[in-house]
Design a protein around this motif. Structure first.
Motif, PDB file in Angstrom:
ATOM      1  N   ARG A  33       0.849  -1.183   0.000  1.00 17.98           N
ATOM      2  CA  ARG A  33       0.000   0.000   0.000  1.00 17.98           C
ATOM      3  C   ARG A  33       0.886   1.235   0.000  1.00 17.98           C
ATOM      4  NH1 ARG A  33      -2.968   2.689   4.320  1.00 17.98           N
ATOM      5  NH2 ARG A  33      -1.788   1.388   5.709  1.00 17.98           N
ATOM      6  N   ILE A  35       2.127   4.597   0.979  1.00 16.15           N
ATOM      7  CA  ILE A  35       2.008   5.426   2.179  1.00 16.15           C
ATOM      8  C   ILE A  35       1.919   6.876   1.719  1.00 16.15           C
ATOM      9  CG2 ILE A  35       3.110   6.142   4.328  1.00 16.15           C
ATOM     10  CD1 ILE A  35       2.161   3.213   4.308  1.00 16.15           C
ATOM     11  N   GLN A  36       0.751   7.480   1.964  1.00 12.21           N
ATOM     12  CA  GLN A  36       0.517   8.845   1.513  1.00 12.21           C
ATOM     13  C   GLN A  36       1.161   9.867   2.448  1.00 12.21           C
ATOM     14  OE1 GLN A  36      -3.619   9.294   0.727  1.00 12.21           O
ATOM     15  NE2 GLN A  36      -3.298  10.927  -0.715  1.00 12.21           N
ATOM     16  N   ASP A 145      -7.154  12.339   4.122  1.00 19.22           N
ATOM     17  CA  ASP A 145      -6.920  11.691   2.823  1.00 19.22           C
ATOM     18  C   ASP A 145      -7.236  10.201   2.820  1.00 19.22           C
ATOM     19  OD1 ASP A 145      -6.114  14.138   1.782  1.00 19.22           O
ATOM     20  OD2 ASP A 145      -3.990  13.752   2.153  1.00 19.22           O
ATOM     21  N   LYS A 146      -8.185   9.795   3.645  1.00 21.36           N
ATOM     22  CA  LYS A 146      -8.588   8.387   3.727  1.00 21.36           C
ATOM     23  C   LYS A 146      -7.405   7.454   3.962  1.00 21.36           C
ATOM     24  CE  LYS A 146     -12.633   9.190   0.838  1.00 21.36           C
ATOM     25  NZ  LYS A 146     -13.664   9.068   1.810  1.00 21.36           N
ATOM     26  N   SER A 147      -6.359   7.988   4.621  1.00 19.87           N
ATOM     27  CA  SER A 147      -5.175   7.164   4.868  1.00 19.87           C
ATOM     28  C   SER A 147      -4.625   7.274   6.293  1.00 19.87           C
ATOM     29  CB  SER A 147      -4.065   7.508   3.871  1.00 19.87           C
ATOM     30  OG  SER A 147      -3.596   8.815   4.065  1.00 19.87           O
ATOM     31  N   GLN A 176      -2.518   4.479  10.915  1.00 24.70           N
ATOM     32  CA  GLN A 176      -2.465   4.366   9.466  1.00 24.70           C
ATOM     33  C   GLN A 176      -2.771   2.951   8.988  1.00 24.70           C
ATOM     34  OE1 GLN A 176       1.301   5.617   7.777  1.00 24.70           O
ATOM     35  NE2 GLN A 176       0.185   6.706   6.185  1.00 24.70           N
ATOM     36  N   GLU A 178      -4.566  -0.029   7.564  1.00 23.92           N
ATOM     37  CA  GLU A 178      -5.661   0.046   6.594  1.00 23.92           C
ATOM     38  C   GLU A 178      -7.011  -0.387   7.175  1.00 23.92           C
ATOM     39  OE1 GLU A 178      -6.495  -0.952   1.936  1.00 23.92           O
ATOM     40  OE2 GLU A 178      -4.722  -1.787   2.901  1.00 23.92           O
ATOM     41  N   VAL A 181      -8.354   2.410   9.331  1.00 23.69           N
ATOM     42  CA  VAL A 181      -8.793   3.537   8.501  1.00 23.69           C
ATOM     43  C   VAL A 181     -10.151   3.220   7.879  1.00 23.69           C
ATOM     44  CG1 VAL A 181      -8.287   4.932   6.462  1.00 23.69           C
ATOM     45  CG2 VAL A 181      -6.444   4.350   8.055  1.00 23.69           C
TER      46      VAL A 181
END
Length: 189
Positions: A33, A35-36, A145-147, A176, A178, A181
């Motif tokens: 995934r 990582i933002q 940011d949905k993260s 963080q 998933e 979240v």
């Protein structure tokens, strides 16, 4: 949460070569995934230096969305950060309450959001989609940011952010993982 290879590495020393190969392949097969936002610290408290800016800085990092659940949104620094985010094109969504602490509707006789006296009206003016509930949401959560989920005890007012007359002792955990979240987004929705 640790990565799979961090959990399995100590076990791999005592396993047969076939199992080691399988575990190595499984670790590589798991989707990575993106990582933002980098989380350098997971736990914050109002005892930290610059506590208010810790929360504000997370709002400033948002690139696509900010989702907030809070019974109280009254801080001018939060309003400014949300206004700046709106100007960057960030989607703002807020769940708050129509009721005050005494269970009375906080409308000041203005049911059309035409005055900007009330926090939910200010939020709407800033471009936020505001959903006010008839019950009082006690949760305090910000999804960036949905993260990243900031799960906090702090209301978004001066006392909880350390700038008021009666500052509270508050905490915030940045998450963080998933699954957390996604569950937080489900609660928000």
């Amino acid at each position: 949460c640790p990565a799979l290879d961090e959990v399995l590495y100590p076990l791999q020393k005592s396993l047969s070569s076939e199992i080691k190969d399988f575990l190595r392949l499984m670790g590589n097969a798991l989707p990575k995934r993106k990582i933002q936002h980098e989380i350098n610290k997971c736990f914050y408290s109002s005892m930290d230096d610059d506590w208010e800016n810790i929360i504000i800085d997370w709002l400033k990092k948002a690139q696509s969305s900010i989702q907030i659940i809070s019974p109280v949104v009254e801080s001018e620094s939060v309003f400014k950060a949300l206004n700046d985010a709106n100007k960057r094109g960030v989607d703002l969504q807020v769940v708050t309450s129509f009721l005050d602490r005494n269970g009375k509707i906080k409308d000041d006789g203005d049911k059309q959001f035409s005055a900007f006296k009330l926090p939910r009206q200010k939020l709407a003016f800033l471009g936020a989609s505001v959903r006010a509930t008839k019950n009082i949401p006690h949760a305090k959560m910000i999804i960036i940011d949905k993260s990243v989920v900031l799960f906090t005890s702090a209301n978004l007012n001066d006392n909880s952010l350390g700038k008021g007359k009666n500052n509270a002792i508050e905490t915030c955990v940045a998450l963080q993982e998933e699954t957390i979240v996604r569950q937080s987004e489900k609660l928000f929705d």
